[in-house]
Design a protein around this motif. Structure first.
Motif, PDB file in Angstrom:
ATOM      1  N   PHE A 195      89.819  18.781  23.262  1.00 61.22           N
ATOM      2  CA  PHE A 195      88.542  18.150  22.923  1.00 61.22           C
ATOM      3  C   PHE A 195      88.155  17.119  23.990  1.00 61.22           C
ATOM      4  O   PHE A 195      86.988  17.026  24.380  1.00 61.22           O
ATOM      5  CB  PHE A 195      88.647  17.490  21.551  1.00 61.22           C
ATOM      6  N   ALA A 196      89.140  16.357  24.478  1.00 61.16           N
ATOM      7  CA  ALA A 196      88.886  15.367  25.530  1.00 61.16           C
ATOM      8  C   ALA A 196      88.446  16.048  26.826  1.00 61.16           C
ATOM      9  O   ALA A 196      87.574  15.538  27.544  1.00 61.16           O
ATOM     10  CB  ALA A 196      90.136  14.522  25.772  1.00 61.16           C
ATOM     11  N   GLN A 197      89.029  17.212  27.121  1.00 58.37           N
ATOM     12  CA  GLN A 197      88.619  17.955  28.315  1.00 58.37           C
ATOM     13  C   GLN A 197      87.162  18.392  28.209  1.00 58.37           C
ATOM     14  O   GLN A 197      86.406  18.314  29.177  1.00 58.37           O
ATOM     15  CB  GLN A 197      89.524  19.177  28.510  1.00 58.37           C
ATOM     16  N   GLN A 198      86.780  18.860  27.039  1.00 62.21           N
ATOM     17  CA  GLN A 198      85.389  19.273  26.855  1.00 62.21           C
ATOM     18  C   GLN A 198      84.435  18.086  26.974  1.00 62.21           C
ATOM     19  O   GLN A 198      83.351  18.199  27.566  1.00 62.21           O
ATOM     20  CB  GLN A 198      85.219  19.936  25.483  1.00 62.21           C
ATOM     21  N   ALA A 199      84.840  16.931  26.442  1.00 62.30           N
ATOM     22  CA  ALA A 199      84.007  15.733  26.561  1.00 62.30           C
ATOM     23  C   ALA A 199      83.866  15.313  28.018  1.00 62.30           C
ATOM     24  O   ALA A 199      82.776  14.932  28.471  1.00 62.30           O
ATOM     25  CB  ALA A 199      84.610  14.599  25.731  1.00 62.30           C
ATOM     26  N   SER A 200      84.976  15.408  28.765  1.00 63.33           N
ATOM     27  CA  SER A 200      84.927  15.059  30.191  1.00 63.33           C
ATOM     28  C   SER A 200      84.021  16.012  30.962  1.00 63.33           C
ATOM     29  O   SER A 200      83.259  15.595  31.838  1.00 63.33           O
ATOM     30  CB  SER A 200      86.343  15.088  30.778  1.00 63.33           C
ATOM     31  N   ARG A 201      84.078  17.294  30.612  1.00 64.36           N
ATOM     32  CA  ARG A 201      83.215  18.277  31.270  1.00 64.36           C
ATOM     33  C   ARG A 201      81.744  17.983  30.995  1.00 64.36           C
ATOM     34  O   ARG A 201      80.913  18.026  31.904  1.00 64.36           O
ATOM     35  CB  ARG A 201      83.566  19.681  30.777  1.00 64.36           C
ATOM     36  N   GLU A 202      81.424  17.660  29.742  1.00 63.95           N
ATOM     37  CA  GLU A 202      80.035  17.341  29.411  1.00 63.95           C
ATOM     38  C   GLU A 202      79.569  16.072  30.124  1.00 63.95           C
ATOM     39  O   GLU A 202      78.420  15.983  30.581  1.00 63.95           O
ATOM     40  CB  GLU A 202      79.888  17.171  27.896  1.00 63.95           C
ATOM     41  N   ALA A 203      80.449  15.088  30.230  1.00 62.17           N
ATOM     42  CA  ALA A 203      80.093  13.852  30.932  1.00 62.17           C
ATOM     43  C   ALA A 203      79.827  14.129  32.407  1.00 62.17           C
ATOM     44  O   ALA A 203      78.909  13.557  33.011  1.00 62.17           O
ATOM     45  CB  ALA A 203      81.212  12.820  30.780  1.00 62.17           C
ATOM     46  N   ASN A 204      80.613  15.026  33.009  1.00 58.11           N
ATOM     47  CA  ASN A 204      80.392  15.383  34.410  1.00 58.11           C
ATOM     48  C   ASN A 204      79.057  16.093  34.590  1.00 58.11           C
ATOM     49  O   ASN A 204      78.331  15.832  35.556  1.00 58.11           O
ATOM     50  CB  ASN A 204      81.534  16.277  34.910  1.00 58.11           C
ATOM     51  N   ILE A 205      78.728  16.985  33.670  1.00 55.49           N
ATOM     52  CA  ILE A 205      77.446  17.697  33.772  1.00 55.49           C
ATOM     53  C   ILE A 205      76.281  16.718  33.669  1.00 55.49           C
ATOM     54  O   ILE A 205      75.315  16.793  34.436  1.00 55.49           O
ATOM     55  CB  ILE A 205      77.358  18.784  32.691  1.00 55.49           C
ATOM     56  N   LEU A 206      76.377  15.784  32.737  1.00 54.82           N
ATOM     57  CA  LEU A 206      75.321  14.772  32.597  1.00 54.82           C
ATOM     58  C   LEU A 206      75.229  13.907  33.851  1.00 54.82           C
ATOM     59  O   LEU A 206      74.127  13.530  34.275  1.00 54.82           O
ATOM     60  CB  LEU A 206      75.605  13.896  31.367  1.00 54.82           C
ATOM     61  N   ALA A 207      76.384  13.607  34.451  1.00 59.60           N
ATOM     62  CA  ALA A 207      76.385  12.799  35.677  1.00 59.60           C
ATOM     63  C   ALA A 207      75.704  13.551  36.823  1.00 59.60           C
ATOM     64  O   ALA A 207      74.927  12.970  37.594  1.00 59.60           O
ATOM     65  CB  ALA A 207      77.819  12.429  36.058  1.00 59.60           C
ATOM     66  N   TYR A 208      76.005  14.839  36.951  1.00 60.93           N
ATOM     67  CA  TYR A 208      75.347  15.633  37.992  1.00 60.93           C
ATOM     68  C   TYR A 208      73.847  15.733  37.738  1.00 60.93           C
ATOM     69  O   TYR A 208      73.046  15.694  38.684  1.00 60.93           O
ATOM     70  CB  TYR A 208      75.973  17.029  38.073  1.00 60.93           C
ATOM     71  N   ASN A 209      73.452  15.864  36.494  1.00 66.80           N
ATOM     72  CA  ASN A 209      72.021  15.896  36.181  1.00 66.80           C
ATOM     73  C   ASN A 209      71.340  14.594  36.601  1.00 66.80           C
ATOM     74  O   ASN A 209      70.221  14.601  37.130  1.00 66.80           O
ATOM     75  CB  ASN A 209      71.812  16.131  34.690  1.00 66.80           C
ATOM     76  N   ASP A 210      72.013  13.469  36.355  1.00 67.34           N
ATOM     77  CA  ASP A 210      71.468  12.182  36.791  1.00 67.34           C
ATOM     78  C   ASP A 210      71.318  12.147  38.311  1.00 67.34           C
ATOM     79  O   ASP A 210      70.314  11.643  38.841  1.00 67.34           O
ATOM     80  CB  ASP A 210      72.370  11.036  36.337  1.00 67.34           C
ATOM     81  N   ALA A 211      72.334  12.669  39.001  1.00 65.66           N
ATOM     82  CA  ALA A 211      72.289  12.670  40.467  1.00 65.66           C
ATOM     83  C   ALA A 211      71.180  13.579  40.981  1.00 65.66           C
ATOM     84  O   ALA A 211      70.466  13.239  41.936  1.00 65.66           O
ATOM     85  CB  ALA A 211      73.644  13.104  41.031  1.00 65.66           C
TER      86      ALA A 211
END
Length: 556
Positions: A503-519
């Protein structure tokens, strides 16, 4: 000219090669007749071969850090020293090679340069551990600088004087721009053959073909001139140390984090000291290697800012979309369709630029390029965990097309500014070009990667603070994820721990996707702001030329 850990600084062309002579030399090459079509095509092919050979040699490592990491048994941090070692000498060597070529002759420069490059390529086969590979990459970075210069010279040789600054310039920079994508496209097949040695066996083959081509197709010789001076051997090492340390900092700073490693601060201090001493020497010379006063003029600061902004916004492709897919677990072979699209879009942009490039069209080409990059980055900012390479064909094609359309006009504007001052100012413009393209590519990658890291931490904190096993939805999701290990683990606590970890891995993946979207969104805003600034600048210039800002008496 990346993944999250790579720096695809584009291979630098040598602006000094644009049929520019020192004042003491005649401008005889401009009077040479146009070559027959077959001969011109041979020189274009030779230029593409040389640029591709140098570019692939540089980008094979940057495009395959994860695979090479396993071959050397290195960590992700350690493997990036291969990129830093290559870039450290490469970012500044073209500056002194310009004078070396003039003093010792073009033919001797070409033959010696390609022989050194072949030797450096062969040494890759004898690198079997990380330390020897770092030494080989440092030598390869030195040997690659004359090859990029020769590629530029061969491309200019193919065209008559009237087309050197349109077709010659555009095709050179387009060939340089596509090498990172080409390296990603062909790397999987070469890695299957023999990992690190497989990559550089091909590089050696290309280098040997380039050796034969240079001896078979000679360049038009230029008159020798004694241009090297004693102070050049003091100023250049200081510039090389400063630029080299900045390159190392930009490659490694994001990985060790900027404020965590003390050696980052010491390197930065030494880089500033070296460059400061070089400026102090050059500003008092009658015939400087760098004309500092001209470089600080309003016109050159504007050109420098334009080139630097371009490199930063183009990091959306080199450090953004491709890195996002790697973060999602996709390898190069699973993104081949996207690489083909980027390759074709870059070629279309380069051909269009070659056909339309004229000094008066520079603002229009820049406007179209920025519009394409802005639109593509804005489209990419809607990525999700279901986004795959084929979902980004259009957006990445727009960015690649805009990138190919932007750099030749910007370089043409810089060359024209240098030529208006005199041929001796070309070496000063080379510093601007190297800083904004080689170091600028590293700056863009470091900026993008650091921004993504910071935003990932921000989004992770927001996501995690809402997760609690007391929440029925969270608990149900953990049970679903832990069911994968149900047949292997009988201990309920271990099973639950595995579910929490997934579950933590999935949360980290979603956070990375959101970070790339911000970038991606930030890059779109930067490109849009640059486009707005261009429009305002053009309107101001138009009003000023119409004497709109003058008082009635002055207008008369």
């Amino acid at each position: 000219m990346a993944t999250t850990n790579e720096t695809e600084a584009r291979p630098e062309a040598d602006p000094s090669s644009a049929n520019v002579q020192e004042p003491s030399r005649p401008e005889s090459p401009a009077l040479l007749p146009a070559k027959p079509f077959a001969v011109a095509a041979a020189y274009v092919a030779a230029a593409a071969l040389l640029i591709g050979t140098q570019g692939l040699g540089m980008n094979f490592v940057a495009a395959n850090t994860n695979q090479i990491q396993g071959a050397f048994g290195a960590t992700q941090l350690e493997i990036n020293w291969l990129i830093a070692a290559y870039m450290a000498p490469n970012v500044s060597l073209t500056l002194i090679l310009t004078k070396v070529r003039t003093q010792f002759g073009l033919r001797r420069f070409a033959e010696l340069g390609i022989c050194i490059f072949v030797t450096a390529s062969l040494l890759h086969l004898f690198a079997h551990d990380l330390h020897s590979a770092i030494g080989v990459r440092f030598l390869a970075g030195m040997a690659a600088s004359p090859i990029s210069t020769l590629g530029f010279l061969y491309m200019l040789e193919a065209f008559p004087p009237a087309r050197k600054m349109s077709w010659g310039l555009s095709l050179t920079l387009t060939c340089s721009a596509i090498t990172p994508t080409l390296a990603r496209l062909i790397s999987p097949m070469l890695l299957d053959i023999g990992q690190w040695q497989g990559l550089y066996t091909m590089a050696i083959g290309l280098a040997l073909i380039s050796l034969a081509v240079i001896f078979y197709l000679p360049l038009t010789p230029i008159p020798h001139a004694k241009v090297l001076q004693r102070l050049d051997f003091i100023s250049y090492p200081l510039i090389a140390i400063g630029f080299g340390l900045l390159a190392v900092i930009l490659v490694m700073g994001r990985l060790v984090w900027w404020l965590e490693a003390p050696w980052i601060g010491w390197c930065l201090a030494l880089a500033i000291l070296s460059l400061g001493l070089a400026v102090a020497i050059e500003i008092n010379r009658e015939t400087p290697l760098l004309n500092v006063r001209w470089l600080m003029s309003r016109e050159m600061l504007h050109i420098t800012a334009v080139l630097l902004v371009f490199r930063i916004v183009l990091s959306e492709q080199t450090s953004g979309a491709l890195a996002l897919f790697q973060n999602l677990g996709l390898l190069n072979e699973q993104s081949r369709g996207l690489y083909v699209v980027i390759l074709l879009a870059s070629l279309c942009g380069g051909l269009l630029c070659g056909a339309t490039l004229k000094p008066e069209r520079v603002p229009l080409l820049h406007g179209v390029a920025l519009l394409c990059i802005c639109a593509g980055a804005a489209m990419d900012s809607q990525a999700t965990n279901l986004t795959r390479p084929d979902n980004m064909y259009l957006s990445q094609a727009l960015i690649a097309f805009g990138g190919a359309l932007f750099l030749p006009p910007a370089m043409l504007a810089g060359l024209m500014a240098a030529l208006r001052q005199g041929p001796t100012f070309i070496t000063s413009f080379i510093v601007v070009f190297l800083f904004t393209q080689s170091l600028g590519g590293l700056i863009g990658s470091a900026f993008f990667g650091s921004f993504v890291t910071l935003r990932e931490k921000f989004h992770s904190s927001l996501l995690v603070e809402h997760f609690s096993l007391s929440d029925p939805a969270v608990a149900e999701r953990v049970r679903q994820l832990s069911a994968v290990y149900g047949k292997l683990l009988t201990d309920g606590r271990l099973l639950n721990a595995e579910g929490v970890a997934l579950f933590a891995q999935q949360a980290s993946r979603e956070a990375n996707i959101l970070a790339y979207n911000d970038a991606f969104l930030l890059i779109a805003v930067l490109a849009g702001a640059a486009l707005g600034g261009l429009i305002i600048h053009l309107l101001y210039a138009r009003l000023r030329s119409a004497k709109f800002f003058l008082r009635p008496a002055e207008a008369l």
